[in-house]
Design an enzyme around this catalytic site. Sequence first.
Site, PDB file in Angstrom:
ATOM      1  N   ASP A 128     -44.420 116.139  10.468  1.00 15.11           N
ATOM      2  CA  ASP A 128     -43.957 114.629  10.698  1.00 15.11           C
ATOM      3  C   ASP A 128     -44.218 113.723   9.380  1.00 15.11           C
ATOM      4  O   ASP A 128     -45.419 113.923   8.733  1.00 15.11           O
ATOM      5  CB  ASP A 128     -44.963 114.282  12.075  1.00 15.11           C
ATOM      6  CG  ASP A 128     -44.473 114.673  13.208  1.00 15.11           C
ATOM      7  OD1 ASP A 128     -43.163 115.396  13.288  1.00 15.11           O
ATOM      8  OD2 ASP A 128     -45.316 115.114  13.834  1.00 15.11           O
ATOM      9  N   ALA A 129     -43.439 113.129   8.946  1.00 15.36           N
ATOM     10  CA  ALA A 129     -43.805 112.274   7.582  1.00 15.36           C
ATOM     11  C   ALA A 129     -43.323 110.918   7.630  1.00 15.36           C
ATOM     12  O   ALA A 129     -42.184 110.451   8.652  1.00 15.36           O
ATOM     13  CB  ALA A 129     -42.957 113.158   6.437  1.00 15.36           C
TER      14      ALA A 129
END
Lengths: 249, 201
Positions: A128-129
């Site tokens: 997740d960025a």
Amino acid sequence: MLKTRVIPCLTIKDLRLVKSVNFSEHRNIGSYISAVRVFNSRDVDEMIFLDLDARKDGIKKWLLEEISKECFMPLTLGGGVKSLDDINLLLRIGADKVSINTSAIETPDIISEGAKKFGSQCVVSSIDARLIGGKYKVFSAGGKSETSWSAVDWAKEVEQRGAGEIFLTSIDKEGLMEGYDLELVKSVSDAVNIPVIACGGAGKLDDFILAIKIGRASAVAAASIFQYTQMTPRNIKEYLVENGIEARL
Amino acid sequence: MIVIIDYGMGNTGSVKNALEFLGADVLVSNNRDDVKMSSHLILPGVGSFGDGISNLKESGLANILEEEVLRGRKPFLGICLGMQLLADEGDEGGVNKGLGWIHGRTVKIRAGINKLPHIGWNNIKVKSDNKILDNIASNVFYFVHSYYLQPDAEKCVLATSEYGEEFPVVVNKDNIWGVQFHPEKSQKSGLQFLKNFLKQR
């Protein structure tokens, strides 16, 4: 020819199917089991199923069993996977691949050891960025904790440790239905030699084409578009084929 | 009764679900008596060659299977790693000896510019007709692997697929079948493939 996959992603909280925006405001959108049945009957390419409560509550074996009994398509299960025993449990229940996120940040060896014991092909590194000060930073704990890793460096690290696939979600775009974060997808896809599944932001047909052609994603995942519009995975794949991308119809 | 061999390598759950959906009497087991009582044996498996073969040998399952399959002539299906283990030797995780039931070698896909593992739906090309491929409506199946079994004898190859190079995906020798794709996860075509296997006597 290998087909480009279109993958519905289902998230569960408090035993209900939920849909979030930017990883918050989880909205109850109904029964997970009916969603699973619908996708199975629509003959989807693959499905990703994440239990968002499992990290604090533990893995619910019965829940995952209930899901996997309905799935005759490839299934990635995730949420709360903390050990090799957890990976083994999920594979025994009926997962084909296991998604690992927070625990890999805490203990990266779970990726290396998982790949060694169960094979790279079943170890999916979920990343997740979000964009922070012009850089894509990796977040763990369901988007709550910022890590020191950049998305590209972490992707290379998990690849080198033996992950077989990267499930890449843009927290900034998630739930907005305004398109994938193409720069994020492209930077990660170009950095690694393992398949990258793009997720977060799909709202219309062209978004998928862009994620594949510009973002160079190996597969495209989506959630909101299947819940809030009439669009089916098949509609998307027909559109891919019309645009010269191989898909399974 | 169909016995799915439990040797700690696997997506045994999804294979069991698919067979139960077809109405078969299925048991996931590593028990000697169950293996002896079975009508059909399935060796599933995701994981690495080295761990797979050592689990089979150390648990004594390799010997029991040899007895039932090579001498007892029971219909046997190896899926994915379960197919790769049929080779004489495999390259994954160092060179390891396999079961040697189908002479050949398990090698890495020379994928060229393509990414590995080979994950997703791909076409198969039938090379040689076989009952196991009867009535299959669509030739698109689900794959997830980086290695494949290359038999020495071309006549063992029933179907191939292509990803960077062409490689065998369905092999057969007498009562032994091996399949690189996942029939348990390939929806209708996959279920038909399993149904065809169950018809073998």
